[in-house]
Design an enzyme around this catalytic site. Structure first.
Site, PDB file in Angstrom:
ATOM      1  N   CYS A 112       0.801  -1.236   0.000  1.00 43.64           N
ATOM      2  CA  CYS A 112       0.000   0.000   0.000  1.00 43.64           C
ATOM      3  C   CYS A 112       0.831   1.282   0.000  1.00 43.64           C
ATOM      4  CB  CYS A 112      -0.984  -0.009   1.166  1.00 43.64           C
ATOM      5  SG  CYS A 112      -2.053  -1.449   1.135  1.00 43.64           S
ATOM      6  N   HIS A 248      -3.379   6.505   4.639  1.00 40.56           N
ATOM      7  CA  HIS A 248      -3.866   5.353   3.885  1.00 40.56           C
ATOM      8  C   HIS A 248      -5.294   5.035   4.338  1.00 40.56           C
ATOM      9  CE1 HIS A 248      -4.195   1.669   1.841  1.00 40.56           C
ATOM     10  NE2 HIS A 248      -3.927   0.869   2.844  1.00 40.56           N
ATOM     11  N   ASN A 278     -10.615   0.379   0.523  1.00 42.95           N
ATOM     12  CA  ASN A 278      -9.154   0.400   0.526  1.00 42.95           C
ATOM     13  C   ASN A 278      -8.637   0.134  -0.887  1.00 42.95           C
ATOM     14  OD1 ASN A 278      -6.418  -0.211   0.758  1.00 42.95           O
ATOM     15  ND2 ASN A 278      -6.666  -1.460   2.602  1.00 42.95           N
TER      16      ASN A 278
HETATM   17  O1  UT7 Z   1      -4.024  -1.834   3.388  1.00 42.48           O
HETATM   18  C1  UT7 Z   1      -3.630  -2.581   4.477  1.00 42.48           C
HETATM   19  C2  UT7 Z   1      -4.488  -3.786   4.536  1.00 42.48           C
HETATM   20  N1  UT7 Z   1      -5.300  -4.083   5.605  1.00 42.48           N
HETATM   21  C3  UT7 Z   1      -5.825  -3.421   6.633  1.00 42.48           C
HETATM   22  O2  UT7 Z   1      -5.552  -2.318   6.842  1.00 42.48           O
HETATM   23  C4  UT7 Z   1      -6.719  -4.097   7.585  1.00 42.48           C
HETATM   24  C5  UT7 Z   1      -6.443  -3.815   9.024  1.00 42.48           C
HETATM   25  N2  UT7 Z   1      -7.417  -4.511   9.846  1.00 42.48           N
HETATM   26  C6  UT7 Z   1      -8.702  -4.147   9.910  1.00 42.48           C
HETATM   27  O3  UT7 Z   1      -9.113  -3.182   9.317  1.00 42.48           O
HETATM   28  C7  UT7 Z   1      -9.606  -4.963  10.816  1.00 42.48           C
HETATM   29  O4  UT7 Z   1      -8.833  -5.866  11.563  1.00 42.48           O
HETATM   30  C8  UT7 Z   1     -10.724  -5.735  10.028  1.00 42.48           C
HETATM   31  C9  UT7 Z   1     -11.736  -4.742   9.462  1.00 42.48           C
HETATM   32  C10 UT7 Z   1     -10.102  -6.557   8.914  1.00 42.48           C
HETATM   33  C11 UT7 Z   1     -11.454  -6.660  10.978  1.00 42.48           C
HETATM   34  O5  UT7 Z   1     -11.995  -5.930  12.068  1.00 42.48           O
HETATM   35  P1  UT7 Z   1     -11.762  -6.431  13.569  1.00 42.48           P
HETATM   36  O6  UT7 Z   1     -12.499  -5.512  14.420  1.00 42.48           O
HETATM   37  O7  UT7 Z   1     -10.281  -6.552  13.759  1.00 42.48           O
HETATM   38  O8  UT7 Z   1     -12.486  -7.816  13.550  1.00 42.48           O
HETATM   39  P2  UT7 Z   1     -11.892  -9.249  13.891  1.00 42.48           P
HETATM   40  O9  UT7 Z   1     -11.004  -9.734  12.799  1.00 42.48           O
HETATM   41  O10 UT7 Z   1     -11.351  -9.215  15.281  1.00 42.48           O
HETATM   42  O11 UT7 Z   1     -13.218 -10.109  13.879  1.00 42.48           O
HETATM   43  C12 UT7 Z   1     -14.274  -9.879  14.812  1.00 42.48           C
HETATM   44  C13 UT7 Z   1     -15.454 -10.732  14.398  1.00 42.48           C
HETATM   45  C14 UT7 Z   1     -15.097 -12.173  14.052  1.00 42.48           C
HETATM   46  O12 UT7 Z   1     -16.136 -13.003  14.506  1.00 42.48           O
HETATM   47  P3  UT7 Z   1     -15.970 -13.854  15.851  1.00 42.48           P
HETATM   48  O13 UT7 Z   1     -14.753 -14.712  15.641  1.00 42.48           O
HETATM   49  O14 UT7 Z   1     -15.784 -12.842  16.937  1.00 42.48           O
HETATM   50  O15 UT7 Z   1     -17.249 -14.610  15.923  1.00 42.48           O
HETATM   51  C15 UT7 Z   1     -15.073 -12.176  12.555  1.00 42.48           C
HETATM   52  O16 UT7 Z   1     -15.364 -13.449  12.010  1.00 42.48           O
HETATM   53  O17 UT7 Z   1     -16.045 -10.179  13.207  1.00 42.48           O
HETATM   54  C16 UT7 Z   1     -16.200 -11.206  12.234  1.00 42.48           C
HETATM   55  N3  UT7 Z   1     -16.122 -10.629  10.910  1.00 42.48           N
HETATM   56  C17 UT7 Z   1     -17.205 -10.190  10.256  1.00 42.48           C
HETATM   57  N4  UT7 Z   1     -18.504 -10.152  10.595  1.00 42.48           N
HETATM   58  C18 UT7 Z   1     -19.358  -9.626   9.693  1.00 42.48           C
HETATM   59  C19 UT7 Z   1     -15.023 -10.444  10.135  1.00 42.48           C
HETATM   60  N5  UT7 Z   1     -15.387  -9.884   8.975  1.00 42.48           N
HETATM   61  C20 UT7 Z   1     -16.730  -9.710   9.017  1.00 42.48           C
HETATM   62  C21 UT7 Z   1     -17.680  -9.188   8.116  1.00 42.48           C
HETATM   63  N6  UT7 Z   1     -18.974  -9.153   8.502  1.00 42.48           N
HETATM   64  N7  UT7 Z   1     -17.331  -8.677   6.904  1.00 42.48           N
END
Ligand code: UT7
Length: 324
Positions: A112, A248, A278
């Site tokens: 990125c 970003h 993104n």
């Molecule tokens: O350009 C650089 C690339 N990447 C990034 O910048 C990403 C950086 N990370 C993030 O933005 C966040 O970590 C995410 C948006 C990817 C995820 O958010 P989070 O608050 O860190 O969620 P998590 O991964 O801790 O997941 C929490 C819950 C999980 O369910 P359980 O295990 O608690 O039951 C996930 O399965 O949210 C669930 N989950 C979703 N639920 C509904 C993950 N994605 C989704 C979704 N819809 N799209």
């Protein structure tokens, strides 16, 4: 010699995928996506639309806005991308050919932050007198490598491109300092396999990108702060000197955390991810163009660009806004 950005152009594909569209085929909701990321929709390339075409369209927009003469003296084309049409030839070669430029060209892979890396390399080439101007493009067809069955990544990414011409600007304007970093010990957290099966233990092979969002999130919050402070220190500035903060566009919570830590007021921060998601290397030029179109950028303004991504990499650059 003062070196800076002489002009910008951008492009996003016509097709839009809204959060409601994802609700149709994934176990997700508009409420989750908006509250956890800030994203409402993203633009997605057509089936036969690839990164090179997105790059061409951003340069066409640059020409529309600034005239064809802005490309005069372009001696290098740098395309920062994670999604080149092919491993070789470079997307930069396709851009050179499409616009009939007499220039060198190469693709730059720094995830990125690639566009900021490209600006910094271009600055060095211009300042050393090797070339007069450089065309620096961030272009991504991320939809081509996104797994639309993986809700933890599918909702995040969008396609788009941004192009800048870097060259000599009026004294007192231009790039003041840059910071470019990488830490390969975090390679497992965000990757996509290519030729090698030489990937770290636990890595996922296949055509799609893989991300451990939580780990990247923690890294991002930390590095957005440290890279910003480091680049400001190199320029002899403090957060209070920033007129416009262009981060970003990965997650609104990451941007908010950076804003709070740096003590920046809301009106100095550019946010476009509600509309674009993104776009990796294209995020920052798209955000910069949005700020320009909204009349939020004025000559002399101190602009701070900062990004993070796979590698794990990071980059920050501070410039005094102003043209030739
Ligand atoms: O350009 C650089 C690339 N990447 C990034 O910048 C990403 C950086 N990370 C993030 O933005 C966040 O970590 C995410 C948006 C990817 C995820 O958010 P989070 O608050 O860190 O969620 P998590 O991964 O801790 O997941 C929490 C819950 C999980 O369910 P359980 O295990 O608690 O039951 C996930 O399965 O949210 C669930 N989950 C979703 N639920 C509904 C993950 N994605 C989704 C979704 N819809 N799209």
């Amino acid at each position: 010699m003062a070196v800076g950005i002489l002009g910008l152009g951008t492009y996003v594909p016509e097709r839009i995928l809204s959060n409601a569209d994802f609700e149709q085929f994934l176990d997700t909701s508009d409420e989750w996506i908006v509250s956890r990321t800030g994203i409402r929709r993203r633009h997605i390339a057509a089936e036969q639309e690839f990164t090179s075409q997105l790059a061409f369209s951003s340069v066409e927009d640059l020409i529309r806005r600034h005239g064809r003469q802005i490309l005069e003296g372009v001696g290098m084309v740098i395309v920062a991308t994670n999604t080149p049409d092919a491993l070789f030839p470079s997307t930069a070669s396709l851009v050179q050919d499409h616009f009939g430029l007499e220039a060198g060209g190469f693709d730059l892979l720094a995830a990125c932050p690639g566009w900021i890396y490209g600006l910094s390399i271009a600055q060095g080439l211009v300042a050393s007198g090797q070339i007069k101007r450089a065309l620096v493009i961030g272009a991504e067809a991320l939809s081509k490598i996104t797994d639309y069955q993986d809700r933890s990544t599918a909702v995040l990414f969008g396609d788009g491109a941004g192009a800048a011409v870097v060259g000599e600007v009026a004294p007192g304007s231009g790039f003041l300092a840059s910071v470019l970093g990488t830490d390969g010990s975090g390679q497992i957290h965000l990757h996509r396999s290519a030729i090698a099966d030489h990937l770290p233990a636990g890595a996922k092979m296949g055509p799609h990108l893989y991300m451990n969002g939580r780990e990247v999130f923690k890294f991002a919050v930390r590095v957005m702060n440290t890279a910003t402070l480091q680049v400001l220190e190199r320029a002899g500035l403090t957060p209070a000197d920033i007129s416009l903060f262009v981060p970003h566009q990965a997650n609104l919570r990451i941007i908010e955390a950076a804003r709070e830590r740096l003590g920046l007021p809301l009106e100095r921060v550019v946010v476009t991810l509600d509309e674009y998601g993104n776009n990796s290397t294209a995020s920052i030029p798209l955000a910069l163009q949005r700020a320009l179109d909204q009349g939020r950028l004025h000559p002399g303004d101190r602009v701070l660009l900062v990004s993070f991504g796979a590698g794990l990499t990071w980059a920050a650059s501070v410039l005094a806004w102003g043209g030739a």
